[in-house]
Design a protein around this motif. Structure first.
Motif, mmCIF file in Angstrom:
data_model
loop_
_atom_site.group_PDB
_atom_site.id
_atom_site.type_symbol
_atom_site.label_atom_id
_atom_site.label_comp_id
_atom_site.label_asym_id
_atom_site.label_seq_id
_atom_site.Cartn_x
_atom_site.Cartn_y
_atom_site.Cartn_z
ATOM 1 N N ASP A 120 -0.345 10.270 13.702
ATOM 2 C CA ASP A 120 -1.285 9.582 12.829
ATOM 3 C C ASP A 120 -2.465 10.481 12.478
ATOM 4 O O ASP A 120 -2.925 10.504 11.325
ATOM 5 C CB ASP A 120 -1.768 8.296 13.490
ATOM 6 N N ALA A 121 -2.962 11.231 13.461
ATOM 7 C CA ALA A 121 -4.066 12.155 13.197
ATOM 8 C C ALA A 121 -3.634 13.245 12.224
ATOM 9 O O ALA A 121 -4.393 13.621 11.321
ATOM 10 C CB ALA A 121 -4.554 12.774 14.507
ATOM 11 N N ALA A 122 -2.414 13.738 12.371
ATOM 12 C CA ALA A 122 -1.909 14.772 11.456
ATOM 13 C C ALA A 122 -1.771 14.223 10.040
ATOM 14 O O ALA A 122 -2.073 14.915 9.063
ATOM 15 C CB ALA A 122 -0.576 15.305 11.957
ATOM 16 N N ARG A 123 -1.327 12.972 9.935
ATOM 17 C CA ARG A 123 -1.217 12.369 8.595
ATOM 18 C C ARG A 123 -2.586 12.219 7.943
ATOM 19 O O ARG A 123 -2.740 12.452 6.740
ATOM 20 C CB ARG A 123 -0.532 11.007 8.690
ATOM 21 N N GLU A 124 -3.593 11.823 8.728
ATOM 22 C CA GLU A 124 -4.939 11.697 8.174
ATOM 23 C C GLU A 124 -5.467 13.050 7.731
ATOM 24 O O GLU A 124 -6.065 13.169 6.656
ATOM 25 C CB GLU A 124 -5.867 11.077 9.215
ATOM 26 N N THR A 125 -5.253 14.073 8.560
ATOM 27 C CA THR A 125 -5.694 15.422 8.204
ATOM 28 C C THR A 125 -4.988 15.896 6.941
ATOM 29 O O THR A 125 -5.616 16.480 6.049
ATOM 30 C CB THR A 125 -5.405 16.395 9.363
ATOM 31 N N LEU A 126 -3.700 15.631 6.844
ATOM 32 C CA LEU A 126 -2.937 16.019 5.661
ATOM 33 C C LEU A 126 -3.472 15.310 4.419
ATOM 34 O O LEU A 126 -3.629 15.937 3.363
ATOM 35 C CB LEU A 126 -1.460 15.687 5.857
ATOM 36 N N ALA A 127 -3.779 14.034 4.536
ATOM 37 C CA ALA A 127 -4.302 13.292 3.386
ATOM 38 C C ALA A 127 -5.657 13.855 2.957
ATOM 39 O O ALA A 127 -5.926 13.993 1.754
ATOM 40 C CB ALA A 127 -4.421 11.813 3.735
ATOM 41 N N GLU A 128 -6.500 14.205 3.938
ATOM 42 C CA GLU A 128 -7.804 14.788 3.600
ATOM 43 C C GLU A 128 -7.637 16.132 2.897
ATOM 44 O O GLU A 128 -8.298 16.398 1.894
ATOM 45 C CB GLU A 128 -8.636 14.967 4.866
ATOM 46 N N ARG A 129 -6.740 16.957 3.428
ATOM 47 C CA ARG A 129 -6.526 18.271 2.813
ATOM 48 C C ARG A 129 -5.931 18.135 1.420
ATOM 49 O O ARG A 129 -6.305 18.887 0.502
ATOM 50 C CB ARG A 129 -5.604 19.115 3.686
ATOM 51 N N GLU A 130 -5.016 17.197 1.233
ATOM 52 C CA GLU A 130 -4.452 16.983 -0.097
ATOM 53 C C GLU A 130 -5.538 16.548 -1.076
ATOM 54 O O GLU A 130 -5.544 16.981 -2.234
ATOM 55 C CB GLU A 130 -3.345 15.936 -0.046
ATOM 56 N N ALA A 131 -6.470 15.702 -0.616
ATOM 57 C CA ALA A 131 -7.560 15.270 -1.488
ATOM 58 C C ALA A 131 -8.446 16.454 -1.864
ATOM 59 O O ALA A 131 -8.848 16.603 -3.035
ATOM 60 C CB ALA A 131 -8.380 14.178 -0.794
#
Length: 109
Positions: free
Chosen positions: A57-68
């Motif tokens: 879940d933390a990796a998904r949040e980090t990925l979403a932030e980086r994509e943004a």
């Protein structure tokens, strides 16, 4: 064999079958019951799974932030590119006007 002996023999056989079934059931539960080590291992596995899900879940949040952030950077770069292209187009038009002006001046001489 008279009736009383038959009833007694049948009762003894049925009681023996009952005892044999009860013993088999007890033995089966005794042999298939999980031990303390198995229960502790299941606890460790459950804890590790919980930690892995939290990390996912933390990796998904980090990925979403980086994509943004990358999408924002890409939008900025696209805007800069459009502005640069428009500036280049205007510069080319101005250069053509200056060339025409210079050719007209040279033609008058």
């Amino acid at each position: 064999m008279n009736r009383s002996e038959f009833i007694a023999a049948t009762a003894i056989i049925l009681f023996g079958a009952f005892l044999l079934g009860w013993f088999a059931c007890w033995l089966l539960h005794r042999l298939t019951r999980p031990g303390r080590e198995d229960i502790a291992q299941h606890g460790r596995i459950a804890h590790a799974l919980h930690e892995a899900e939290a990390a996912r879940d933390a990796a998904r949040e980090t990925l979403a932030e980086r994509e943004a952030v990358f999408a924002e950077r890409q939008a900025g770069a696209a805007a800069e590119l459009r502005a640069a292209t428009e500036g280049l187009r205007e510069a080319r038009a101005e250069i053509e006007e200056l060339r025409d002006f210079i050719e007209q001046r040279l033609a008058r001489r």
